[in-house]
Write a protein that holds these residues in place. Structure first.
Motif, PDB file in Angstrom:
ATOM      1  N   ILE A   1       0.860  -1.181   0.000  1.00 40.33           N
ATOM      2  CA  ILE A   1       0.000   0.000   0.000  1.00 40.33           C
ATOM      3  C   ILE A   1       0.898   1.232   0.000  1.00 40.33           C
ATOM      4  N   PRO A   2       0.772   2.140  -0.955  1.00 37.64           N
ATOM      5  CA  PRO A   2      -0.270   2.173  -1.974  1.00 37.64           C
ATOM      6  C   PRO A   2      -0.028   1.278  -3.191  1.00 37.64           C
ATOM      7  N   ASP A   3       1.192   0.750  -3.377  1.00 40.19           N
ATOM      8  CA  ASP A   3       1.454  -0.039  -4.586  1.00 40.19           C
ATOM      9  C   ASP A   3       2.737  -0.833  -4.392  1.00 40.19           C
ATOM     10  N   ALA A   4       3.069  -1.594  -5.414  1.00 41.87           N
ATOM     11  CA  ALA A   4       4.186  -2.526  -5.306  1.00 41.87           C
ATOM     12  C   ALA A   4       5.558  -1.852  -5.252  1.00 41.87           C
ATOM     13  N   ARG A   5       5.604  -0.527  -5.374  1.00 37.78           N
ATOM     14  CA  ARG A   5       6.910   0.156  -5.333  1.00 37.78           C
ATOM     15  C   ARG A   5       7.194   0.779  -3.970  1.00 37.78           C
ATOM     16  N   VAL A   6       6.373   0.413  -2.984  1.00 36.55           N
ATOM     17  CA  VAL A   6       6.435   1.094  -1.687  1.00 36.55           C
ATOM     18  C   VAL A   6       7.758   0.843  -0.951  1.00 36.55           C
ATOM     19  N   SER A   7       8.440  -0.278  -1.259  1.00 34.19           N
ATOM     20  CA  SER A   7       9.705  -0.552  -0.551  1.00 34.19           C
ATOM     21  C   SER A   7      10.809   0.439  -0.965  1.00 34.19           C
ATOM     22  N   TRP A   8      10.564   1.226  -2.003  1.00 36.17           N
ATOM     23  CA  TRP A   8      11.571   2.197  -2.468  1.00 36.17           C
ATOM     24  C   TRP A   8      11.499   3.496  -1.667  1.00 36.17           C
ATOM     25  N   VAL A   9      10.415   3.646  -0.880  1.00 36.46           N
ATOM     26  CA  VAL A   9      10.206   4.930  -0.197  1.00 36.46           C
ATOM     27  C   VAL A   9      11.327   5.210   0.803  1.00 36.46           C
TER      28      VAL A   9
ATOM     29  N   LEU B   1      -7.264   5.575   1.384  1.00 34.92           N
ATOM     30  CA  LEU B   1      -7.964   6.864   1.491  1.00 34.92           C
ATOM     31  C   LEU B   1      -7.221   7.814   2.426  1.00 34.92           C
ATOM     32  N   GLU B   2      -6.703   7.234   3.506  1.00 37.21           N
ATOM     33  CA  GLU B   2      -5.992   8.038   4.507  1.00 37.21           C
ATOM     34  C   GLU B   2      -4.695   8.603   3.902  1.00 37.21           C
ATOM     35  N   LEU B   3      -3.951   7.751   3.172  1.00 36.42           N
ATOM     36  CA  LEU B   3      -2.703   8.213   2.553  1.00 36.42           C
ATOM     37  C   LEU B   3      -2.984   9.271   1.489  1.00 36.42           C
ATOM     38  N   GLU B   4      -4.021   9.025   0.705  1.00 37.78           N
ATOM     39  CA  GLU B   4      -4.386   9.991  -0.344  1.00 37.78           C
ATOM     40  C   GLU B   4      -4.664  11.356   0.291  1.00 37.78           C
ATOM     41  N   LYS B   5      -5.446  11.331   1.353  1.00 34.27           N
ATOM     42  CA  LYS B   5      -5.830  12.585   2.019  1.00 34.27           C
ATOM     43  C   LYS B   5      -4.596  13.286   2.595  1.00 34.27           C
ATOM     44  N   GLU B   6      -3.727  12.473   3.192  1.00 33.87           N
ATOM     45  CA  GLU B   6      -2.512  13.040   3.792  1.00 33.87           C
ATOM     46  C   GLU B   6      -1.637  13.713   2.731  1.00 33.87           C
ATOM     47  N   VAL B   7      -1.446  13.018   1.610  1.00 31.89           N
ATOM     48  CA  VAL B   7      -0.635  13.591   0.520  1.00 31.89           C
ATOM     49  C   VAL B   7      -1.272  14.894   0.024  1.00 31.89           C
ATOM     50  N   LEU B   8      -2.590  14.857  -0.200  1.00 36.60           N
ATOM     51  CA  LEU B   8      -3.273  16.040  -0.731  1.00 36.60           C
ATOM     52  C   LEU B   8      -3.198  17.220   0.230  1.00 36.60           C
ATOM     53  N   ASN B   9      -3.068  16.944   1.524  1.00 32.16           N
ATOM     54  CA  ASN B   9      -3.043  18.046   2.496  1.00 32.16           C
ATOM     55  C   ASN B   9      -1.639  18.474   2.912  1.00 32.16           C
TER      56      ASN B   9
END
Length: 432
Positions: free
Chosen positions: A117-125, A197-205
């Motif tokens: 979550i959010p996608d398969a590339r998350v280990s790169w964060v 939804l929580e991550l989306e909201k956090e990014v947008l804010n």
């Protein structure tokens, strides 16, 4: 390079040699930003798993651009050992129709949706944040970072850097996040769906500015954040291909990935009926497919007994795709028949418009791309319920083709040129 250039760091998963439309947007922004006194620095994975590769894209990268790379550890490369073909199509975003999904595909979708979550590339964060924090501390003249998703993991990198360094951060959404069609296909359990939804909201804010590609996405996001949102659509680039002769046949061409959910039975029905009723149409008509086509689409074409008029070119590079567009009599643009896809403006629309061949668009009511086709006078549009109208349009185009009069009188295309759109981006970066 003059000292006065503003420096921006662009964080992207897709970059040449990746193929497909996802890479074009930032490839072109990076190409034109220096003309607006902005120096782009690009951060990308060193060893990504790109489902489509197009070497011609690499030729567009200015060798003087600074490119930073860090290794990425991707589950797709490991999953390939279990099921090569399935992971390739899944990572290309081609999700098989529900009733045709194998057990392995269902399992991979479930794992992808709930574990990554959010996608398969998350280990790169995490490694990216560590690397870029150091880089930005050492290069204090980089005042802005831009993240582009999907994959939306890129925005998580931006969010962490913003928290740690309080740097200006712009989040670019090439597609929506939780409302995009395939999001529902990920077999999310309740807590995974809530986490998205929580991550989306956090990014947008947390982002200082948000960029989206369509007005519907802007409206959607405005309900989730009060941060400034700018619409910068995709566009076309000026490509000199010389004179491209038109196809001799009456070709209806679909260029780009043809996904199973975009399978327009209404169109196959209309073509089958016209071929039955009109001998001249039958003799002249050809369906031209250029790009990856899902097996469901090919099966349905067979079901309507159209295989004898199909030419399937498969995946071609970007330059050849542009050539095929200009050669075609009519260009086919299809969006999935769903409320969720009204905001999707297929990237190829702008190249279609620039090729100055008439477009036949099929999509859901109130599609954002309908407005652009109408404003630019570049084609005709139908809903999935309008088979008779669709047959009339095909016949009208066919009669013009017979008279040698099939052409487009486009208006206002210059607003969608990549250079003009980069100018808009430069203003967002400079906070103008």
């Amino acid at each position: 390079m003059s000292m006065s250039k503003k420096k921006v760091l662009i964080i992207s998963y897709y970059w040449p040699p990746a193929g497909g439309p996802g890479v074009q947007r930032w490839l072109k922004f990076v190409k034109y930003l220096p003309s607006f006194d902005i120096e782009p620095i690009v951060y990308i994975p060193e060893n990504p798993t790109y489902p489509l590769v197009d070497a011609t894209n690499t030729e567009e990268v200015d060798p003087s651009i600074t490119i930073l790379k860090q290794p990425i550890n991707e589950p797709y490369s490991k999953a390939k050992l279990v099921s090569g073909k399935n992971t390739d199509t899944l990572s290309a975003g081609i999700i098989p129709a529900k009733k045709k999904q194998t057990f392995v595909e269902k399992m991979l979708l479930w794992v992808r949706g709930n574990f990554f979550i959010p996608d398969a590339r998350v280990s790169w964060v995490k490694p990216s944040v560590e690397y870029l924090t150091e880089y930005l501390k050492q290069n204090k003249d980089v005042e802005t970072i831009i993240t582009t998703g999907p994959p939306h993991s890129m925005h998580l990198i931006g969010m962490e850097l913003k928290k740690q360094l309080n740097i200006q951060w712009i989040a670019d959404f090439r597609d929506p996040w939780t409302t995009i069609g395939y999001h529902k296909e990920l077999k999310l359990n309740e807590s995974s769906a809530a986490k998205h939804l929580e991550l989306e909201k956090e990014v947008l804010n947390q982002a200082d500015q948000i960029i989206v590609t369509s007005k519907t996405t802007k409206q959607e996001f405005q309900e989730k954040t009060s941060k400034p949102i700018t619409v910068i659509t995709n566009g076309y680039d000026i490509t000199n291909l010389g004179k491209v002769p038109l196809d001799e046949k009456f070709t209806l061409a679909h260029i780009g990935s043809f996904l199973s959910e975009r399978n327009p039975r209404i169109l196959w029905k209309a073509i089958a009926e016209l071929r039955k009723e009109n001998k001249a149409f039958k003799d002249a008509f050809q369906l031209k497919l250029v790009g990856k086509v899902s097996s469901e689409v090919l099966d349905t074409i067979k079901e309507f007994k159209l295989e004898d008029c199909v030419v399937n070119h498969g995946y071609v590079d970007n330059v050849e795709a542009l050539r095929q567009m200009r050669a075609s009599q009519v260009l086919l643009l299809i969006e999935i028949d769903s409320d969720d896809t009204r905001a999707i403006i297929p990237g190829k629309l702008f190249e279609y418009m620039a090729s100055e061949r008439p477009i036949l668009g099929i999509g859901p009511e109130d599609s954002d791309f309908f407005d652009i086709v109408r404003e630019t006078n570049t084609g005709k549009l139908v809903l999935y319920s309008e088979k008779d109208k669709l047959m009339d349009i095909l016949l009208e185009y066919f009669e013009l083709y017979q008279q040698g009069q099939l052409k487009v009188h486009a208006m206002g295309l210059q607003y969608f040129s990549r250079k003009r759109l980069t100018e808009k981006l430069a203003k967002v970066i400079s906070n103008e």
